[in-house]
Structures are given as C-alpha cells and as structure tokens.
Design a protein around this motif. Structure first.
Motif, PDB file in Angstrom:
ATOM      1  N   THR B  25       4.308  -3.388 -13.312  1.00  0.00           N
ATOM      2  CA  THR B  25       3.960  -4.391 -12.308  1.00  0.00           C
ATOM      3  C   THR B  25       2.459  -4.638 -12.319  1.00  0.00           C
ATOM      4  O   THR B  25       1.666  -3.742 -12.606  1.00  0.00           O
ATOM      5  CB  THR B  25       4.359  -3.951 -10.890  1.00  0.00           C
ATOM      6  OG1 THR B  25       3.672  -2.729 -10.582  1.00  0.00           O
ATOM      7  CG2 THR B  25       5.860  -3.723 -10.777  1.00  0.00           C
ATOM      8  N   MET B  26       2.115  -5.851 -12.032  1.00  0.00           N
ATOM      9  CA  MET B  26       0.700  -6.206 -11.845  1.00  0.00           C
ATOM     10  C   MET B  26       0.647  -7.187 -10.682  1.00  0.00           C
ATOM     11  O   MET B  26       1.272  -8.251 -10.743  1.00  0.00           O
ATOM     12  CB  MET B  26       0.108  -6.856 -13.097  1.00  0.00           C
ATOM     13  CG  MET B  26      -1.321  -7.347 -12.883  1.00  0.00           C
ATOM     14  SD  MET B  26      -2.080  -8.041 -14.384  1.00  0.00           S
ATOM     15  CE  MET B  26      -1.078  -9.470 -14.671  1.00  0.00           C
ATOM     16  N   THR B  27      -0.060  -6.823  -9.648  1.00  0.00           N
ATOM     17  CA  THR B  27      -0.250  -7.753  -8.541  1.00  0.00           C
ATOM     18  C   THR B  27      -1.703  -8.205  -8.533  1.00  0.00           C
ATOM     19  O   THR B  27      -2.612  -7.437  -8.882  1.00  0.00           O
ATOM     20  CB  THR B  27       0.084  -7.114  -7.183  1.00  0.00           C
ATOM     21  OG1 THR B  27      -0.787  -5.994  -6.986  1.00  0.00           O
ATOM     22  CG2 THR B  27       1.523  -6.654  -7.149  1.00  0.00           C
ATOM     23  N   LEU B  28      -1.903  -9.435  -8.151  1.00  0.00           N
ATOM     24  CA  LEU B  28      -3.258 -10.005  -8.123  1.00  0.00           C
ATOM     25  C   LEU B  28      -3.442 -10.654  -6.764  1.00  0.00           C
ATOM     26  O   LEU B  28      -2.806 -11.664  -6.460  1.00  0.00           O
ATOM     27  CB  LEU B  28      -3.409 -11.036  -9.251  1.00  0.00           C
ATOM     28  CG  LEU B  28      -4.805 -11.598  -9.503  1.00  0.00           C
ATOM     29  CD1 LEU B  28      -5.766 -10.487  -9.911  1.00  0.00           C
ATOM     30  CD2 LEU B  28      -4.741 -12.673 -10.580  1.00  0.00           C
ATOM     31  N   SER B  29      -4.284 -10.053  -5.940  1.00  0.00           N
ATOM     32  CA  SER B  29      -4.492 -10.574  -4.597  1.00  0.00           C
ATOM     33  C   SER B  29      -5.890 -11.164  -4.482  1.00  0.00           C
ATOM     34  O   SER B  29      -6.678 -11.139  -5.420  1.00  0.00           O
ATOM     35  CB  SER B  29      -4.282  -9.461  -3.569  1.00  0.00           C
ATOM     36  OG  SER B  29      -5.155  -8.391  -3.816  1.00  0.00           O
ATOM     37  N   ILE B  61      -8.301  -8.871  -6.519  1.00  0.00           N
ATOM     38  CA  ILE B  61      -8.017  -7.437  -6.621  1.00  0.00           C
ATOM     39  C   ILE B  61      -6.676  -7.263  -7.334  1.00  0.00           C
ATOM     40  O   ILE B  61      -5.671  -7.869  -6.946  1.00  0.00           O
ATOM     41  CB  ILE B  61      -7.958  -6.787  -5.224  1.00  0.00           C
ATOM     42  CG1 ILE B  61      -9.297  -6.990  -4.505  1.00  0.00           C
ATOM     43  CG2 ILE B  61      -7.632  -5.297  -5.338  1.00  0.00           C
ATOM     44  CD1 ILE B  61      -9.274  -6.622  -3.041  1.00  0.00           C
ATOM     45  N   MET B  62      -6.713  -6.455  -8.362  1.00  0.00           N
ATOM     46  CA  MET B  62      -5.515  -6.238  -9.183  1.00  0.00           C
ATOM     47  C   MET B  62      -5.013  -4.801  -8.992  1.00  0.00           C
ATOM     48  O   MET B  62      -5.814  -3.870  -8.944  1.00  0.00           O
ATOM     49  CB  MET B  62      -5.892  -6.479 -10.652  1.00  0.00           C
ATOM     50  CG  MET B  62      -4.735  -6.458 -11.613  1.00  0.00           C
ATOM     51  SD  MET B  62      -5.304  -6.679 -13.323  1.00  0.00           S
ATOM     52  CE  MET B  62      -5.753  -8.408 -13.327  1.00  0.00           C
ATOM     53  N   ASP B  63      -3.718  -4.680  -8.880  1.00  0.00           N
ATOM     54  CA  ASP B  63      -3.075  -3.355  -8.863  1.00  0.00           C
ATOM     55  C   ASP B  63      -2.090  -3.311 -10.025  1.00  0.00           C
ATOM     56  O   ASP B  63      -1.287  -4.238 -10.193  1.00  0.00           O
ATOM     57  CB  ASP B  63      -2.338  -3.116  -7.544  1.00  0.00           C
ATOM     58  CG  ASP B  63      -3.290  -3.084  -6.351  1.00  0.00           C
ATOM     59  OD1 ASP B  63      -4.268  -2.335  -6.404  1.00  0.00           O
ATOM     60  OD2 ASP B  63      -3.039  -3.836  -5.391  1.00  0.00           O
ATOM     61  N   ILE B  64      -2.156  -2.241 -10.775  1.00  0.00           N
ATOM     62  CA  ILE B  64      -1.322  -2.133 -11.976  1.00  0.00           C
ATOM     63  C   ILE B  64      -0.490  -0.857 -11.910  1.00  0.00           C
ATOM     64  O   ILE B  64      -0.991   0.207 -11.513  1.00  0.00           O
ATOM     65  CB  ILE B  64      -2.216  -2.107 -13.241  1.00  0.00           C
ATOM     66  CG1 ILE B  64      -2.894  -3.467 -13.428  1.00  0.00           C
ATOM     67  CG2 ILE B  64      -1.400  -1.732 -14.482  1.00  0.00           C
ATOM     68  CD1 ILE B  64      -3.921  -3.478 -14.516  1.00  0.00           C
ATOM     69  N   ARG B  65       0.739  -1.005 -12.326  1.00  0.00           N
ATOM     70  CA  ARG B  65       1.549   0.198 -12.532  1.00  0.00           C
ATOM     71  C   ARG B  65       2.353   0.022 -13.811  1.00  0.00           C
ATOM     72  O   ARG B  65       3.066  -0.969 -13.976  1.00  0.00           O
ATOM     73  CB  ARG B  65       2.492   0.435 -11.357  1.00  0.00           C
ATOM     74  CG  ARG B  65       3.365   1.676 -11.596  1.00  0.00           C
ATOM     75  CD  ARG B  65       4.007   2.203 -10.346  1.00  0.00           C
ATOM     76  NE  ARG B  65       4.634   3.497 -10.624  1.00  0.00           N
ATOM     77  CZ  ARG B  65       5.105   4.306  -9.699  1.00  0.00           C
ATOM     78  NH1 ARG B  65       5.022   3.972  -8.435  1.00  0.00           N
ATOM     79  NH2 ARG B  65       5.650   5.455 -10.032  1.00  0.00           N
ATOM     80  N   TYR B  66       2.202   0.980 -14.694  1.00  0.00           N
ATOM     81  CA  TYR B  66       2.990   0.973 -15.920  1.00  0.00           C
ATOM     82  C   TYR B  66       3.378   2.416 -16.213  1.00  0.00           C
ATOM     83  O   TYR B  66       2.639   3.170 -16.846  1.00  0.00           O
ATOM     84  CB  TYR B  66       2.187   0.367 -17.071  1.00  0.00           C
ATOM     85  CG  TYR B  66       3.009   0.165 -18.323  1.00  0.00           C
ATOM     86  CD1 TYR B  66       4.364  -0.107 -18.274  1.00  0.00           C
ATOM     87  CD2 TYR B  66       2.397   0.213 -19.561  1.00  0.00           C
ATOM     88  CE1 TYR B  66       5.108  -0.300 -19.413  1.00  0.00           C
ATOM     89  CE2 TYR B  66       3.130   0.022 -20.725  1.00  0.00           C
ATOM     90  CZ  TYR B  66       4.495  -0.237 -20.640  1.00  0.00           C
ATOM     91  OH  TYR B  66       5.231  -0.419 -21.775  1.00  0.00           O
ATOM     92  N   VAL B 143      -3.092   2.171 -11.671  1.00  0.00           N
ATOM     93  CA  VAL B 143      -4.497   1.976 -11.278  1.00  0.00           C
ATOM     94  C   VAL B 143      -4.528   0.930 -10.172  1.00  0.00           C
ATOM     95  O   VAL B 143      -3.987  -0.167 -10.323  1.00  0.00           O
ATOM     96  CB  VAL B 143      -5.371   1.517 -12.464  1.00  0.00           C
ATOM     97  CG1 VAL B 143      -6.838   1.451 -12.036  1.00  0.00           C
ATOM     98  CG2 VAL B 143      -5.213   2.457 -13.654  1.00  0.00           C
ATOM     99  N   ASP B 144      -5.126   1.273  -9.077  1.00  0.00           N
ATOM    100  CA  ASP B 144      -5.175   0.395  -7.918  1.00  0.00           C
ATOM    101  C   ASP B 144      -6.591  -0.125  -7.685  1.00  0.00           C
ATOM    102  O   ASP B 144      -7.579   0.422  -8.182  1.00  0.00           O
ATOM    103  CB  ASP B 144      -4.715   1.148  -6.664  1.00  0.00           C
ATOM    104  CG  ASP B 144      -3.284   1.629  -6.785  1.00  0.00           C
ATOM    105  OD1 ASP B 144      -2.473   0.905  -7.390  1.00  0.00           O
ATOM    106  OD2 ASP B 144      -2.992   2.739  -6.302  1.00  0.00           O
ATOM    107  N   ASN B 145      -6.645  -1.170  -6.865  1.00  0.00           N
ATOM    108  CA  ASN B 145      -7.915  -1.698  -6.360  1.00  0.00           C
ATOM    109  C   ASN B 145      -8.896  -2.028  -7.500  1.00  0.00           C
ATOM    110  O   ASN B 145     -10.073  -1.696  -7.439  1.00  0.00           O
ATOM    111  CB  ASN B 145      -8.545  -0.688  -5.396  1.00  0.00           C
ATOM    112  CG  ASN B 145      -9.539  -1.345  -4.467  1.00  0.00           C
ATOM    113  OD1 ASN B 145      -9.369  -2.514  -4.106  1.00  0.00           O
ATOM    114  ND2 ASN B 145     -10.581  -0.617  -4.107  1.00  0.00           N
ATOM    115  N   ILE B 146      -8.358  -2.702  -8.497  1.00  0.00           N
ATOM    116  CA  ILE B 146      -9.226  -3.154  -9.597  1.00  0.00           C
ATOM    117  C   ILE B 146      -9.878  -4.453  -9.133  1.00  0.00           C
ATOM    118  O   ILE B 146      -9.260  -5.523  -9.126  1.00  0.00           O
ATOM    119  CB  ILE B 146      -8.410  -3.383 -10.882  1.00  0.00           C
ATOM    120  CG1 ILE B 146      -7.670  -2.105 -11.268  1.00  0.00           C
ATOM    121  CG2 ILE B 146      -9.324  -3.839 -12.018  1.00  0.00           C
ATOM    122  CD1 ILE B 146      -6.627  -2.312 -12.354  1.00  0.00           C
ATOM    123  N   THR B 147     -11.115  -4.347  -8.698  1.00  0.00           N
ATOM    124  CA  THR B 147     -11.807  -5.501  -8.146  1.00  0.00           C
ATOM    125  C   THR B 147     -12.411  -6.325  -9.279  1.00  0.00           C
ATOM    126  O   THR B 147     -12.940  -5.791 -10.251  1.00  0.00           O
ATOM    127  CB  THR B 147     -12.899  -5.056  -7.164  1.00  0.00           C
ATOM    128  OG1 THR B 147     -13.635  -3.977  -7.752  1.00  0.00           O
ATOM    129  CG2 THR B 147     -12.299  -4.588  -5.869  1.00  0.00           C
TER     130      THR B 147
END
Lengths: 186, 176
Positions: B25-29, B61-66, B143-147
C-alpha cells in the motif's frame, strides 16, 4: 544426510517461489497536482527618487541667443514589472499634473529603449514628447517582463528644456512642475 | 520414516506459502500545491518574481507498506522502489519542478525474520521531475510519514501569465 538435503532443497524452492511472486511488479500508484499561477502584475517607478533641476545659463553677451537645449537631464530611469493574463499589452503615459512650464519654454521627454538586466517583451519608445497636461504615450507595447531595478536599468529618461518662443520669455526665478507617469492597459 | 517427515515438512511449508499474505500500500496525503505569484511577490518595480519557490516541507505525506506475512516465518519487509514522474496538464518547459524527501520513519515493529528491517534510503536532495519516471528513493517494509517538499525553478515574469499545472505521479515498485 539425505533427509537434511531434501529439507534444505525444499525450503529453498519454497522461498524462491515466494520471492518470484513479488519480483518486478508495479505495486501501486498515487498522484497529486502541483502548479504555479502567474497573475496580473503592473508595478512601475522612477529611479533614483527625488527631483531634478534644469538650470539655465544667462546670455553672456548682448545680441546672443540661448544655446539649445537650455538644459538636459539623463539621471532618471523607468523601471517596471508586469504581466497580463489576458494578453493585453500595456503602455506608459506621461503628463504634467502640477505647476506650469514658463512661457516661451518647452519641456521635452524621451524614454530610450530598454537597457540592461531585465527580460521579457518590454516597451518600445514612442520617441520625444513635448510635455503638457494631456497624457501622451512614452512607452508602448509592453507585453510582459521586468526591466531590472534601480538607476541604470530599464528605460533611460532624457529631459530637455528648450526655448520655444524667445519673445515670450520673461524673467523667472524658478518653476516647479510635476511630471506624472502611468502604466495602463492598451 | 524419512518419507513421512519430508511429507510433513512439505505440508507445513506449503501451508505457510499458501498463507503468505503480501500487503503493498502507498497512501499520499496533503493537498495539491498551487503557488500564486502576484504583485505582492515583486519586491520592487523592475524586479522579477523569485526564480525559485518552494512548497511547505510537508506538502505531501506518503505512507508505505510492503510486507509479506508467512504463517510460521513472521512478517517480512520487502524491498520497494518509489519512482516519480509528471504528466502535464498545462505546463511551460522553462519551469523545472523538483521534489525531495524531508522525512520518513521506518516502522521496525514487524516481526521480521526473513529479510532486512524496514528502512528508507535516498531522495533527500531535490530531484528534477520529468515526464520520464525515475527513482526517488528506495526502502524496505513499512515506512510512515515520508514528507515531501516541492520546488519550482525558472519562474519569471518573462513567461506568459497563466496557470501552469502538472500531475505528479508516484509509483511503487517491487525492488527485488
């Protein structure tokens, strides 16, 4: 011994199988928009600030006239920054808004073509104008851009004071006139 | 005996593999960034707009889970690669967009016995964004809170006044 070997081989095969499923895949995609909005801008000034004085000399000997021009000043520059979203061009008008030029004299103004550090599609000189209270175009067809700021950048102004009608001259201590510049849409 | 043990082990591994669950998953807020350049941005008559403008350091802000969870082996951090490109809506080639990563927190609470711990590498210097997808950063796992911060260079009043807009597209790839 054989048993251990079989186990190792099997584990390896399984791990390869798991890894194969994961290799070189596009997993997910996301997007955001970014941008810049360049708005309507029209800002102009005359540099350096302050007044100019056009001092005339007296006639040195009876029978002689004044040498023309009586006085000249090239210390001022027009600086401007502008943009127009509709694509309209702009111009700079000039007129006398206060005071009056003494009888027998004329005050001329020329804005030279652009010089120095700016960029864009900048104004074109309309040549020499005799200043009056009526607005006259001194720079035209400004599309967009900036001239650079400060003396030495933009369009150099040349003021010249000349005798128009010698017979109309009268003794005068000083005349102060205010010259007004306006940047406006065509 | 040997055959029976082998079959048992095979069943366990088979079950484990069948039960393997990969999450990608990759979310982009955060909001789109539209920088408005008006007369207030001109410091003095005759000056240009600032040639370089930057967004907030956490504009997006990107949150990634793999990760892959395997029943008896735990949860593994898989290697990922984030690429970035743009797709122009209305653009001027004189304006150069760039992006950089200003943060990112690896989550190492995973029970990771198969691979590397969660991590993130690269992307901390501005990278120009073109229409060709290029790697921005790589990492493992969660990896969370990738600004993310954006920059435009080449802004000028010499450009026609307009709204310039482009879509920034991030893609997450398996980086095996």
């Amino acid at each position: 011994m054989n048993k251990n070997l079989n186990i190792i081989v099997f584990v390896c095969l399984m791990m390869v199988a798991v890894k194969e499923n994961l290799s070189a895949q596009l997993l997910v995609s996301q997007s955001k928009n970014i941008g810049v909005s360049i708005g309507d801008i029209a800002i102009m000034d005359i540099e350096p600030s302050g007044e100019i004085q056009l001092a005339t000399s007296s006639i040195s000997e009876a029978g002689l006239g004044f040498s023309q021009p009586l006085a000249e000043d090239q210390s001022k520059w027009i600086n401007y920054s502008c943009s127009d979203r509709s694509g309209n061009t702009k111009r700079i008008d000039v007129n006398v808004t206060a005071g009056s030029i003494p009888d027998g004299l004329i005050l001329k103004l020329t804005a030279a073509n652009y010089l120095r550090s700016g960029d864009g599609v900048l104004g074109i000189s309309t040549g020499e104008k005799v200043l009056t209270s009526a607005p006259q175009v001194i720079l035209d067809n400004i599309v967009r851009g900036y001239t650079g700021s400060g003396a030495g950048n933009g369009h150099r102004l040349t003021y010249t004071l000349e005798v128009d009608e010698f017979g109309d001259l009268s003794e005068s201590s000083a005349a102060v006139v205010t010259v007004h510049f306006t940047i406006t849409d065509n | 005996m040997m055959v029976r043990e082998f079959v048992s082990l095979a069943l366990v591994f088979s079950f484990s593999c069948v039960s393997a669950q990969t999450i990608s998953t990759m979310t982009l807020s955060g909001t789109d960034w539209m920088s408005v350049q008006d007369v207030s941005q001109v410091s003095d008559a005759g000056n240009d707009l600032s040639n370089v403008i930057e967004s907030a350091t956490n504009q997006n802000i990107m949150d990634i889970r793999y990760t892959t969870s395997i029943l008896i082996l735990g949860i593994g951090a898989n290697p990922f690669r984030i690429e970035v490109r743009k797709s122009d809506i209305n653009w001027n080639g004189s304006i150069i967009p760039a992006v950089r990563r200003t943060g990112g927190t690896p989550d190492n609470s995973l029970l990771d016995i198969l691979s590397n711990p969660s991590s993130i590498t690269g992307g901390v210097n501005y990278q120009n964004i073109t229409n060709i997808s290029t790697t921005l950063f790589t990492g493992y796992g969660k990896v969370d809170n990738i600004t993310l911060q954006y920059r435009f260079s080449g802004i000028s009043l010499a450009l026609p006044a307009d709204d310039y807009e482009t879509e920034i597209i991030y893609t997450m790839w398996d980086n095996e």
